[in-house]
Enzyme design. Structure first.
Site, mmCIF file in Angstrom:
data_model
loop_
_atom_site.group_PDB
_atom_site.id
_atom_site.type_symbol
_atom_site.label_atom_id
_atom_site.label_comp_id
_atom_site.label_asym_id
_atom_site.label_seq_id
_atom_site.Cartn_x
_atom_site.Cartn_y
_atom_site.Cartn_z
ATOM 1 C CG HIS A 1 57.542 44.417 34.910
ATOM 2 N ND1 HIS A 1 56.534 45.350 34.815
ATOM 3 C CD2 HIS A 1 58.644 45.005 34.400
ATOM 4 C CE1 HIS A 1 57.024 46.447 34.247
ATOM 5 N NE2 HIS A 1 58.295 46.266 33.982
ATOM 6 C CD GLU B 1 58.539 46.313 37.666
ATOM 7 O OE1 GLU B 1 59.555 45.615 37.486
ATOM 8 O OE2 GLU B 1 58.358 47.404 37.097
#
Ligand code: BG6
Length: 288
Positions: free
Chosen positions: A157, A260
């Site tokens: 992320h 991400e």
């Protein structure tokens, strides 16, 4: 003396306390970086004479039971809320677990440092390899240690540091359909670069293409080449969501976006017993 002190190399690999957490700071001839044992969380990657590629919030917690807001949280084995257990931590347990640091290797020419972390999260075993060098390379290998097929979601992320989100374009996702998480609508490909004009929270499906974050304010392009990752998430909280997040400054939203490297929802991974899946990305910067 902690077990990781054996990896220390004066002026190159140093362990420090950051809030309540232990982190390792590295200095190579080409970059500096910081990684936490908590979450095996990369928090900084800064090539020499460049700004940091990664954003970390000034309001982040640095505590064993909280995720770090910024850098590269590892979301695993589920993404966002757990579908079966609303009390379970958002984005899974990996990012709030203490990982075992298995090895740290400074390359002979002092151009790079490579880390290996391990974590058992039954029915899975995780191996995370990170290399700070001319590029930032991250690779997570998930092994199913049970005797049944298992499914999981995963997202590396990454929070990227930006001059201003309104001076940025994200290229590479033009051909992918996406789920707008704010409206729940699935859109066909839009054939144009992403520009941020409001809160943005999208899951792009079935896309393995490289991504460029073109930041005209800072005259730089961050290139993300990924593998083992059929989804990409793009997120900026904008104004109101920033105000709702306790570990994120009200005025920080213009200076970050998340892109991400993921395998989630329709692209979750199904893993037979004893098999492994590796997901990863290389992040590099160039001038424009
Ligand atoms: C993104 C999600 O990946 O992570 C967003 O798409 C979410 O919906 C964001 O708000 C941050 O999540 P968290 O759990 O770190 O606050």
């Amino acid at each position: 003396m902690k077990y990781w002190d054996r990896f220390q190399v004066p002026n190159r690999i140093q362990f420090v306390k950051f809030g309540d957490l232990n982190a390792c700071e590295i200095t190579t001839d080409v970059c500096t970086g910081r990684i936490f044992l908590h979450g095996a969380h990369v928090a900084s990657y800064r090539p020499v004479n460049e700004r940091d590629l990664l954003f970390t919030s000034q309001s982040s917690a640095f505590a064993p039971d909280r995720p770090i807001r910024g850098g590269v949280p590892i979301c695993f084995p589920w993404f966002a809320a757990n579908q079966n257990d609303p009390q379970a931590p958002a984005h899974g347990t990996a990012r709030v677990s203490l990982w075992e640091l298995q090895n740290v290797q400074l390359a002979e020419e002092h151009q790079s440092v490579a880390f290996t972390f391990g974590l058992a999260l039954p029915p899975f075993r995780l191996l995370y390899e990170v290399e700070f060098g001319p590029a930032l390379k991250i690779r997570l290998t998930v092994t199913n240690t049970s005797d049944q097929t298992q499914t999981f979601e995963v997202a590396l992320h990454s929070y990227f540091s930006l001059s201003h989100v309104q001076q940025v374009e994200v290229l590479g996702l033009q051909k992918a359909r996406f789920l707008d998480q704010l409206s729940g609508t699935l859109y066909p490909p839009v054939q144009r670069a992403i520009r941020f004009t409001q809160e943005t929270d999208r899951i792009y499906y079935d896309t393995t293409d490289a991504i460029q974050i073109v930041d005209s304010g800072w005259g730089r392009c961050i290139q993300i080449e990924k593998f083992g990752s059929p989804s990409t998430v793009v997120w900026n909280p904008w104004i109101e969501k920033s105000q709702r997040m306790s570990d994120f400054g009200d005025n920080e939203w213009p200076h970050m976006c998340c892109v991400e490297t993921a395998a989630i929802r329709q692209n979750q991974i199904e893993l037979p017993p004893d098999e492994s899946h590796t997901i990863g990305a290389t992040h590099a910067v160039s001038h424009i």
